[in-house]
Scaffold this motif. Sequence first.
Motif, PDB file in Angstrom:
ATOM      1  N   ALA A  12       0.828  -1.216   0.000  1.00  0.00           N
ATOM      2  CA  ALA A  12       0.000   0.000   0.000  1.00  0.00           C
ATOM      3  C   ALA A  12       0.858   1.261   0.000  1.00  0.00           C
ATOM      4  O   ALA A  12       0.493   2.277  -0.594  1.00  0.00           O
ATOM      5  CB  ALA A  12      -0.904   0.012   1.234  1.00  0.00           C
ATOM      6  N   GLY A  13       2.018   1.171   0.644  1.00  0.00           N
ATOM      7  CA  GLY A  13       2.854   2.366   0.744  1.00  0.00           C
ATOM      8  C   GLY A  13       3.890   2.494  -0.356  1.00  0.00           C
ATOM      9  O   GLY A  13       4.546   3.529  -0.485  1.00  0.00           O
ATOM     10  N   SER A  14       4.000   1.437  -1.191  1.00  0.00           N
ATOM     11  CA  SER A  14       5.124   1.405  -2.146  1.00  0.00           C
ATOM     12  C   SER A  14       5.056   2.532  -3.173  1.00  0.00           C
ATOM     13  O   SER A  14       6.074   3.060  -3.606  1.00  0.00           O
ATOM     14  CB  SER A  14       5.156   0.054  -2.869  1.00  0.00           C
ATOM     15  N   HIS A  15       3.822   2.971  -3.521  1.00  0.00           N
ATOM     16  CA  HIS A  15       3.726   3.978  -4.590  1.00  0.00           C
ATOM     17  C   HIS A  15       4.201   5.348  -4.132  1.00  0.00           C
ATOM     18  O   HIS A  15       4.317   6.278  -4.933  1.00  0.00           O
ATOM     19  CB  HIS A  15       2.277   4.050  -5.089  1.00  0.00           C
ATOM     20  N   LEU A  16       4.481   5.483  -2.855  1.00  0.00           N
ATOM     21  CA  LEU A  16       4.949   6.781  -2.331  1.00  0.00           C
ATOM     22  C   LEU A  16       6.459   6.950  -2.494  1.00  0.00           C
ATOM     23  O   LEU A  16       7.000   8.021  -2.203  1.00  0.00           O
ATOM     24  CB  LEU A  16       4.577   6.889  -0.849  1.00  0.00           C
ATOM     25  N   PHE A  17       7.118   5.894  -2.953  1.00  0.00           N
ATOM     26  CA  PHE A  17       8.579   5.928  -3.029  1.00  0.00           C
ATOM     27  C   PHE A  17       9.048   5.549  -4.424  1.00  0.00           C
ATOM     28  O   PHE A  17       8.423   4.720  -5.081  1.00  0.00           O
ATOM     29  CB  PHE A  17       9.171   4.959  -2.001  1.00  0.00           C
ATOM     30  N   PRO A  18      10.119   6.172  -4.888  1.00  0.00           N
ATOM     31  CA  PRO A  18      10.603   5.909  -6.255  1.00  0.00           C
ATOM     32  C   PRO A  18      10.931   4.429  -6.452  1.00  0.00           C
ATOM     33  O   PRO A  18      11.469   3.784  -5.536  1.00  0.00           O
ATOM     34  CB  PRO A  18      11.876   6.766  -6.343  1.00  0.00           C
ATOM     35  N   ASP A  19      10.604   3.909  -7.605  1.00  0.00           N
ATOM     36  CA  ASP A  19      10.810   2.475  -7.884  1.00  0.00           C
ATOM     37  C   ASP A  19      12.243   2.042  -7.617  1.00  0.00           C
ATOM     38  O   ASP A  19      12.494   0.966  -7.085  1.00  0.00           O
ATOM     39  CB  ASP A  19      10.439   2.168  -9.358  1.00  0.00           C
ATOM     40  N   GLU A  20      13.180   2.905  -7.961  1.00  0.00           N
ATOM     41  CA  GLU A  20      14.586   2.467  -7.848  1.00  0.00           C
ATOM     42  C   GLU A  20      15.002   2.274  -6.391  1.00  0.00           C
ATOM     43  O   GLU A  20      15.967   1.626  -6.073  1.00  0.00           O
ATOM     44  CB  GLU A  20      15.533   3.458  -8.538  1.00  0.00           C
ATOM     45  N   LEU A  21      14.204   2.803  -5.459  1.00  0.00           N
ATOM     46  CA  LEU A  21      14.559   2.657  -4.022  1.00  0.00           C
ATOM     47  C   LEU A  21      13.827   1.483  -3.395  1.00  0.00           C
ATOM     48  O   LEU A  21      13.979   1.197  -2.220  1.00  0.00           O
ATOM     49  CB  LEU A  21      14.197   3.946  -3.271  1.00  0.00           C
ATOM     50  N   GLN A  22      13.002   0.778  -4.161  1.00  0.00           N
ATOM     51  CA  GLN A  22      12.003  -0.121  -3.580  1.00  0.00           C
ATOM     52  C   GLN A  22      12.573  -1.243  -2.726  1.00  0.00           C
ATOM     53  O   GLN A  22      11.895  -1.743  -1.855  1.00  0.00           O
ATOM     54  CB  GLN A  22      11.178  -0.757  -4.697  1.00  0.00           C
ATOM     55  N   GLN A  23      13.796  -1.683  -2.924  1.00  0.00           N
ATOM     56  CA  GLN A  23      14.190  -2.931  -2.270  1.00  0.00           C
ATOM     57  C   GLN A  23      14.974  -2.756  -0.970  1.00  0.00           C
ATOM     58  O   GLN A  23      15.251  -3.719  -0.295  1.00  0.00           O
ATOM     59  CB  GLN A  23      14.991  -3.792  -3.256  1.00  0.00           C
ATOM     60  N   THR A  24      15.335  -1.542  -0.581  1.00  0.00           N
ATOM     61  CA  THR A  24      16.138  -1.426   0.649  1.00  0.00           C
ATOM     62  C   THR A  24      15.218  -1.616   1.865  1.00  0.00           C
ATOM     63  O   THR A  24      14.032  -1.279   1.826  1.00  0.00           O
ATOM     64  CB  THR A  24      16.812  -0.035   0.745  1.00  0.00           C
ATOM     65  N   ILE A  25      15.800  -2.129   2.929  1.00  0.00           N
ATOM     66  CA  ILE A  25      15.038  -2.369   4.163  1.00  0.00           C
ATOM     67  C   ILE A  25      14.479  -1.056   4.733  1.00  0.00           C
ATOM     68  O   ILE A  25      13.281  -0.969   5.024  1.00  0.00           O
ATOM     69  CB  ILE A  25      15.896  -3.095   5.219  1.00  0.00           C
ATOM     70  N   PRO A  26      15.273  -0.006   4.846  1.00  0.00           N
ATOM     71  CA  PRO A  26      14.709   1.256   5.384  1.00  0.00           C
ATOM     72  C   PRO A  26      13.520   1.749   4.561  1.00  0.00           C
ATOM     73  O   PRO A  26      12.521   2.214   5.113  1.00  0.00           O
ATOM     74  CB  PRO A  26      15.893   2.232   5.300  1.00  0.00           C
ATOM     75  N   ILE A  27      13.607   1.584   3.239  1.00  0.00           N
ATOM     76  CA  ILE A  27      12.489   2.040   2.395  1.00  0.00           C
ATOM     77  C   ILE A  27      11.258   1.157   2.647  1.00  0.00           C
ATOM     78  O   ILE A  27      10.141   1.636   2.780  1.00  0.00           O
ATOM     79  CB  ILE A  27      12.887   2.020   0.896  1.00  0.00           C
ATOM     80  N   LYS A  28      11.476  -0.172   2.760  1.00  0.00           N
ATOM     81  CA  LYS A  28      10.328  -1.073   2.984  1.00  0.00           C
ATOM     82  C   LYS A  28       9.671  -0.772   4.335  1.00  0.00           C
ATOM     83  O   LYS A  28       8.459  -0.825   4.482  1.00  0.00           O
ATOM     84  CB  LYS A  28      10.789  -2.544   2.933  1.00  0.00           C
ATOM     85  N   LYS A  29      10.485  -0.420   5.314  1.00  0.00           N
ATOM     86  CA  LYS A  29       9.912  -0.079   6.626  1.00  0.00           C
ATOM     87  C   LYS A  29       9.107   1.212   6.526  1.00  0.00           C
ATOM     88  O   LYS A  29       8.004   1.322   7.089  1.00  0.00           O
ATOM     89  CB  LYS A  29      11.037   0.072   7.664  1.00  0.00           C
ATOM     90  N   ALA A  30       9.618   2.153   5.755  1.00  0.00           N
ATOM     91  CA  ALA A  30       8.898   3.420   5.568  1.00  0.00           C
ATOM     92  C   ALA A  30       7.612   3.186   4.785  1.00  0.00           C
ATOM     93  O   ALA A  30       6.554   3.754   5.103  1.00  0.00           O
ATOM     94  CB  ALA A  30       9.798   4.419   4.840  1.00  0.00           C
ATOM     95  N   MET A  31       7.667   2.285   3.790  1.00  0.00           N
ATOM     96  CA  MET A  31       6.456   1.959   3.026  1.00  0.00           C
ATOM     97  C   MET A  31       5.382   1.392   3.961  1.00  0.00           C
ATOM     98  O   MET A  31       4.220   1.771   3.908  1.00  0.00           O
ATOM     99  CB  MET A  31       6.769   0.904   1.956  1.00  0.00           C
ATOM    100  N   ALA A  32       5.840   0.475   4.820  1.00  0.00           N
ATOM    101  CA  ALA A  32       4.885  -0.158   5.743  1.00  0.00           C
ATOM    102  C   ALA A  32       4.245   0.880   6.657  1.00  0.00           C
ATOM    103  O   ALA A  32       3.038   0.877   6.889  1.00  0.00           O
ATOM    104  CB  ALA A  32       5.596  -1.230   6.565  1.00  0.00           C
ATOM    105  N   ALA A  33       5.091   1.802   7.133  1.00  0.00           N
ATOM    106  CA  ALA A  33       4.570   2.853   8.023  1.00  0.00           C
ATOM    107  C   ALA A  33       3.537   3.705   7.300  1.00  0.00           C
ATOM    108  O   ALA A  33       2.492   4.059   7.855  1.00  0.00           O
ATOM    109  CB  ALA A  33       5.722   3.714   8.532  1.00  0.00           C
ATOM    110  N   ALA A  34       3.828   3.968   6.024  1.00  0.00           N
ATOM    111  CA  ALA A  34       2.912   4.824   5.241  1.00  0.00           C
ATOM    112  C   ALA A  34       1.674   4.051   4.802  1.00  0.00           C
ATOM    113  O   ALA A  34       0.575   4.616   4.735  1.00  0.00           O
ATOM    114  CB  ALA A  34       3.645   5.364   4.015  1.00  0.00           C
ATOM    115  N   GLY A  35       1.841   2.757   4.527  1.00  0.00           N
ATOM    116  CA  GLY A  35       0.732   1.980   3.956  1.00  0.00           C
ATOM    117  C   GLY A  35      -0.187   1.342   4.969  1.00  0.00           C
ATOM    118  O   GLY A  35      -1.314   0.966   4.645  1.00  0.00           O
ATOM    119  N   GLN A  36       0.263   1.216   6.225  1.00  0.00           N
ATOM    120  CA  GLN A  36      -0.532   0.493   7.230  1.00  0.00           C
ATOM    121  C   GLN A  36      -1.886   1.153   7.437  1.00  0.00           C
ATOM    122  O   GLN A  36      -2.917   0.478   7.507  1.00  0.00           O
ATOM    123  CB  GLN A  36       0.228   0.441   8.562  1.00  0.00           C
TER     124      GLN A  36
END
Length: 368
Positions: A57-81
């Motif tokens: 749910a949060g992945s679209h808030l972050f540039p595709d090229e950053l998608q796989q790092t752990i800090p980005i995934k944690k931020a996605m989760a925080a944004a998408g929850q």
Amino acid sequence: MNKLEWKRIVIKVGSALIAPHGKGCSSQYLISIAQFIMSCRAQGIEVVLVSSGSVAAGSHLFPDELQQTIPIKKAMAAAGQAEMMATWDKLFDFSTAQMLLTRCDLRDRERYVSVRETIFTLLEHDVLPIINENDTIVTDKLKVGDNDNLSAIVAAAADADALIICSDINGLYNKNPNKHDDAVLIPNISEINADIFAMADGATSAVGTGGMITKVEAAQKATLHGIDTYIINGFTGSSFTKLLNGENPGTHFSSDPSPMKEHLHWMTHTSTAQGEVIVEDDFTAKLDAHSEQLTSDDLVEVKGEFAVGDTILVRRNDGTKLAKAKSNYSSCLLNFITNQEDKNFASDFQEQTGPIISDKNVALLEAP
Ligand SMILES: Nc1ncnc2c1ncn2[C@@H]1O[C@H](COP(=O)(O)OP(=O)(O)O)[C@@H](O)[C@H]1O
Ligand SMILES: N[C@@H](CCC(=O)OP(=O)(O)O)C(=O)O
């Protein structure tokens, strides 16, 4: 136990169902699941929902090229929850509650009991618990890692009668049907062994995490706790109609007829060993409820650092895992005792202080 006898169920919904396009949540496939939950509640069956989808749910808030790092995934989760919760909440005319858990909350007995208490309190007040891993803070050491296994741990904690894992496939096949045209669905499994695990591959959906391996792991955890487990296709509404009719729409893993005691199941499948004690290869004393038999004389080595009350692994010198148990001694004190020249000191000390391993808190591990 068929549907009519269920008192409490846990239903797990994967990312592919709640975020089918991988960018943000959609209720497209959730309506039949929500209907099923409402039908169960209308029949007096308590429901706990384990839902993935925060990262997707949060992945679209972050540039595709950053998608796989752990800090980005944690931020996605925080944004998408929040979006994931809102997507579910608008489908129900009753309240929902967010519970975010990590392995840390579940491996600590005090926190585990607190999680159980919160689930039961919510259910008593007709609030639907919606549980996800707390991806915003997890580390490799602290995470469960997949919501299939999380749903099994939650089902055990909630003393559920059934666990329903909604997938993007009809159930467990004898091999991956997306790779083998001749794969055959297995409707009923009464024993989960190495042959069953060998059938399962990892995740294949763009947003999925666990694949079929984690679903079989989850089924093993749950059935050993006496919980009937189903893997069903969450994309087809008929799966839920069949369940409500007491039919099996996918793969049914039968619950173990003699389930493990709750705290031993927790010790075996949920707690994580903080350290190890290595015993002699010829260690024969049977580790069971009378665990005083393990003395410092039996110890070859103490590995890792652990405190009083932590779970430790008892391993034979040849590497065989014998048991997981709650330790009454810290690693520091155990090392001190075992290094004493005066063996009488060690035995006198244990006479006064009590057994190394807490009586009754010894979970024997199956020999490989
Ligand atoms: N033996 C198997 N039977 C069924 N599916 C399997 C098997 N082995 C691997 N899979 C794959 O596991 C996938 C389901 O897991 P996953 O990709 O995590 O999606 P989800 O969590 O949404 O169900 C199936 O789509 C399939 O490609
Ligand atoms: N906790 C993660 C889900 C992890 C997970 O197991 O995902 P899935 O394999 O889609 O059930 C999230 O909310 O995105």
